[in-house]
Write a protein that holds these residues in place. Structure first.
Motif, PDB file in Angstrom:
ATOM      1  N   GLY A 205       0.771  -1.232   0.000  1.00 25.81           N
ATOM      2  CA  GLY A 205       0.000   0.000   0.000  1.00 25.81           C
ATOM      3  C   GLY A 205       0.800   1.277   0.000  1.00 25.81           C
ATOM      4  O   GLY A 205       0.232   2.368   0.063  1.00 25.81           O
ATOM      5  N   GLY A 206       2.124   1.187  -0.060  1.00 25.35           N
ATOM      6  CA  GLY A 206       2.941   2.390  -0.093  1.00 25.35           C
ATOM      7  C   GLY A 206       4.355   2.073  -0.503  1.00 25.35           C
ATOM      8  O   GLY A 206       4.876   1.000  -0.189  1.00 25.35           O
ATOM      9  N   GLN A 207       4.977   3.008  -1.209  1.00 24.40           N
ATOM     10  CA  GLN A 207       6.342   2.832  -1.686  1.00 24.40           C
ATOM     11  C   GLN A 207       7.170   4.070  -1.358  1.00 24.40           C
ATOM     12  O   GLN A 207       6.771   5.199  -1.668  1.00 24.40           O
ATOM     13  CB  GLN A 207       6.356   2.604  -3.200  1.00 24.40           C
ATOM     14  CG  GLN A 207       7.716   2.696  -3.866  1.00 24.40           C
ATOM     15  CD  GLN A 207       8.686   1.619  -3.404  1.00 24.40           C
ATOM     16  OE1 GLN A 207       8.307   0.457  -3.275  1.00 24.40           O
ATOM     17  NE2 GLN A 207       9.920   1.992  -3.136  1.00 24.40           N
ATOM     18  N   PHE A 208       8.309   3.864  -0.728  1.00 19.09           N
ATOM     19  CA  PHE A 208       9.265   4.939  -0.500  1.00 19.09           C
ATOM     20  C   PHE A 208       9.615   5.613  -1.825  1.00 19.09           C
ATOM     21  O   PHE A 208       9.935   4.941  -2.804  1.00 19.09           O
ATOM     22  CB  PHE A 208      10.530   4.367   0.140  1.00 19.09           C
ATOM     23  CG  PHE A 208      11.745   5.234   0.001  1.00 19.09           C
ATOM     24  CD1 PHE A 208      11.910   6.329   0.818  1.00 19.09           C
ATOM     25  CD2 PHE A 208      12.713   4.946  -0.948  1.00 19.09           C
ATOM     26  CE1 PHE A 208      13.035   7.143   0.689  1.00 19.09           C
ATOM     27  CE2 PHE A 208      13.842   5.744  -1.078  1.00 19.09           C
ATOM     28  CZ  PHE A 208      14.000   6.845  -0.260  1.00 19.09           C
ATOM     29  N   ALA A 209       9.531   6.945  -1.853  1.00 17.87           N
ATOM     30  CA  ALA A 209       9.911   7.696  -3.039  1.00 17.87           C
ATOM     31  C   ALA A 209      11.202   8.466  -2.823  1.00 17.87           C
ATOM     32  O   ALA A 209      12.083   8.471  -3.673  1.00 17.87           O
ATOM     33  CB  ALA A 209       8.785   8.655  -3.444  1.00 17.87           C
ATOM     34  N   CYS A 210      11.313   9.159  -1.671  1.00 19.14           N
ATOM     35  CA  CYS A 210      12.554   9.879  -1.364  1.00 19.14           C
ATOM     36  C   CYS A 210      12.580  10.232   0.108  1.00 19.14           C
ATOM     37  O   CYS A 210      11.562  10.166   0.800  1.00 19.14           O
ATOM     38  CB  CYS A 210      12.681  11.148  -2.214  1.00 19.14           C
ATOM     39  SG  CYS A 210      11.761  12.589  -1.576  1.00 19.14           S
ATOM     40  N   HIS A 211      13.761  10.593   0.588  1.00 16.41           N
ATOM     41  CA  HIS A 211      13.892  11.232   1.903  1.00 16.41           C
ATOM     42  C   HIS A 211      14.676  12.526   1.665  1.00 16.41           C
ATOM     43  O   HIS A 211      15.831  12.521   1.271  1.00 16.41           O
ATOM     44  CB  HIS A 211      14.552  10.343   2.948  1.00 16.41           C
ATOM     45  CG  HIS A 211      15.648   9.454   2.444  1.00 16.41           C
ATOM     46  ND1 HIS A 211      16.774   9.940   1.793  1.00 16.41           N
ATOM     47  CD2 HIS A 211      15.795   8.118   2.501  1.00 16.41           C
ATOM     48  CE1 HIS A 211      17.564   8.928   1.489  1.00 16.41           C
ATOM     49  NE2 HIS A 211      17.002   7.817   1.898  1.00 16.41           N
ATOM     50  N   PRO A 212      14.034  13.663   1.877  1.00 20.06           N
ATOM     51  CA  PRO A 212      14.647  14.945   1.538  1.00 20.06           C
ATOM     52  C   PRO A 212      15.931  15.191   2.324  1.00 20.06           C
ATOM     53  O   PRO A 212      16.037  14.843   3.503  1.00 20.06           O
ATOM     54  CB  PRO A 212      13.563  15.965   1.918  1.00 20.06           C
ATOM     55  CG  PRO A 212      12.295  15.183   1.946  1.00 20.06           C
ATOM     56  CD  PRO A 212      12.670  13.819   2.388  1.00 20.06           C
ATOM     57  N   PRO A 213      16.924  15.817   1.692  1.00 20.07           N
ATOM     58  CA  PRO A 213      18.191  16.095   2.361  1.00 20.07           C
ATOM     59  C   PRO A 213      18.207  17.443   3.068  1.00 20.07           C
ATOM     60  O   PRO A 213      17.313  18.272   2.895  1.00 20.07           O
ATOM     61  CB  PRO A 213      19.180  16.103   1.198  1.00 20.07           C
ATOM     62  CG  PRO A 213      18.375  16.703   0.068  1.00 20.07           C
ATOM     63  CD  PRO A 213      16.963  16.168   0.255  1.00 20.07           C
ATOM     64  N   LYS A 214      19.250  17.639   3.835  1.00 20.22           N
ATOM     65  CA  LYS A 214      19.548  18.952   4.387  1.00 20.22           C
ATOM     66  C   LYS A 214      19.937  19.915   3.256  1.00 20.22           C
ATOM     67  O   LYS A 214      20.138  19.506   2.104  1.00 20.22           O
ATOM     68  CB  LYS A 214      20.711  18.849   5.376  1.00 20.22           C
ATOM     69  CG  LYS A 214      20.463  17.972   6.580  1.00 20.22           C
ATOM     70  CD  LYS A 214      21.734  17.846   7.415  1.00 20.22           C
ATOM     71  CE  LYS A 214      21.528  16.961   8.630  1.00 20.22           C
ATOM     72  NZ  LYS A 214      22.777  16.761   9.391  1.00 20.22           N
ATOM     73  N   ALA A 215      20.089  21.165   3.589  1.00 20.69           N
ATOM     74  CA  ALA A 215      20.616  22.130   2.628  1.00 20.69           C
ATOM     75  C   ALA A 215      22.023  21.704   2.203  1.00 20.69           C
ATOM     76  O   ALA A 215      22.765  21.072   2.966  1.00 20.69           O
ATOM     77  CB  ALA A 215      20.647  23.519   3.248  1.00 20.69           C
ATOM     78  N   ALA A 216      22.393  22.049   0.977  1.00 26.09           N
ATOM     79  CA  ALA A 216      23.654  21.577   0.395  1.00 26.09           C
ATOM     80  C   ALA A 216      24.858  21.917   1.270  1.00 26.09           C
ATOM     81  O   ALA A 216      25.777  21.098   1.437  1.00 26.09           O
ATOM     82  CB  ALA A 216      23.825  22.156  -1.003  1.00 26.09           C
ATOM     83  N   GLU A 217      24.866  23.100   1.864  1.00 21.20           N
ATOM     84  CA  GLU A 217      26.016  23.519   2.658  1.00 21.20           C
ATOM     85  C   GLU A 217      26.135  22.759   3.979  1.00 21.20           C
ATOM     86  O   GLU A 217      27.178  22.805   4.640  1.00 21.20           O
ATOM     87  CB  GLU A 217      25.960  25.028   2.927  1.00 21.20           C
ATOM     88  CG  GLU A 217      24.769  25.495   3.746  1.00 21.20           C
ATOM     89  CD  GLU A 217      23.551  25.839   2.890  1.00 21.20           C
ATOM     90  OE1 GLU A 217      22.659  26.525   3.416  1.00 21.20           O
ATOM     91  OE2 GLU A 217      23.504  25.409   1.709  1.00 21.20           O
ATOM     92  N   GLU A 218      25.090  22.013   4.351  1.00 17.78           N
ATOM     93  CA  GLU A 218      25.114  21.242   5.597  1.00 17.78           C
ATOM     94  C   GLU A 218      25.474  19.778   5.362  1.00 17.78           C
ATOM     95  O   GLU A 218      25.670  19.031   6.318  1.00 17.78           O
ATOM     96  CB  GLU A 218      23.748  21.308   6.282  1.00 17.78           C
ATOM     97  CG  GLU A 218      23.311  22.700   6.689  1.00 17.78           C
ATOM     98  CD  GLU A 218      21.932  22.687   7.325  1.00 17.78           C
ATOM     99  OE1 GLU A 218      21.628  21.727   8.066  1.00 17.78           O
ATOM    100  OE2 GLU A 218      21.152  23.614   7.066  1.00 17.78           O
TER     101      GLU A 218
END
Length: 229
Positions: free
Chosen positions: A106-119
């Motif tokens: 019933g659900g599929q992982f699509a993404c896990h958002p990252p921190k800002a690039a400088e972090e």
């Protein structure tokens, strides 16, 4: 009365600590009357005689692949009353080659958002961000007494459908470094009825720090018992 039978299937990407994470919950199953069998691949799903007697599958198998006979055995067992439960990528990011598996869960992982690039430092922690799990079904037996809670870990953007019973959600924010245009609310914890069986999914659970969070541990422990035949 004979013991209930629980099958733990674990493996895949080692970053999710499949052995340590499932070992964390096996004593809970045994204390609740389960005899536990542990396997390191989905091959066991093709053992039809054995699967017919399984009351609960606990799957912790990130990515990996599943063969047609294994998937057929898994879906047949759930349709016949076997429960399936899991957390994070061990259930919501398994067997990407199979649309039938995705429909079952019933659900599929699509993404896990990252921190800002400088972090970012190039480590897994680049994706450890603060977020809130918001309870949407406080009267469900899995969620009883649990209030909204905060985590700092991977936040799952999940592709899902309206057939799920959503117990909690999480909202992925919008930042200037991301290509999406507005916040997105995804299910964080859900159940699903499939034939005579029950499905339980908890997306928090990336590592042992999250698994050991008291809210997460309680939800997974209750979810396994709820899903069982």
């Amino acid at each position: 009365m004979s013991e209930r039978q629980a099958l733990v299937v674990r493996g895949g990407w080692e970053g999710h600590h499949p052995v340590e994470a499932t070992d964390h919950f096996i004593p809970h199953l045994e204390a609740n009357g389960f005899s536990v069998r542990v396997e390191d691949s989905p091959k066991v799903y093709a053992e039809s005689d054995y699967m017919a007697g399984v009351d609960l599958i606990v799957q912790c198998m990130t990515m990996s692949t599943i063969e047609k006979d294994e998937l057929a055995g898994l879906t047949r067992a759930v349709e016949s009353g076997t429960g399936i439960a899991g957390w994070h990528g061990g259930i919501a990011d398994s067997y990407r080659n199979s649309s039938d598996y995705l429909q079952l869960i019933g659900g599929q992982f699509a993404c896990h958002p990252p921190k800002a690039a400088e972090e970012r430092t190039g480590e897994q922690s680049d994706y450890f961000i603060p977020y809130r799990v918001e309870i949407t079904a406080p009267n469900h037996p899995i969620m009883e007494g649990i209030a909204d809670f905060d985590l700092v870990t991977e936040q799952y953007w999940v592709l899902s459908d309206e057939y799920n019973t959503v117990l909690a959600t999480t909202t992925v924010g919008k930042h200037e470094w991301e290509p999406w245009h507005r916040p997105i609310t995804s299910p964080a914890i859900w159940t699903r009825d499939w034939g005579k069986g029950r499905v339980f999914v908890c997306t928090p659970g990336h590592d042992m720090n999250v698994v050991r969070n008291q809210n997460v541990t309680t939800i997974i422990e209750r979810g396994m018992l709820w899903a069982s035949r």
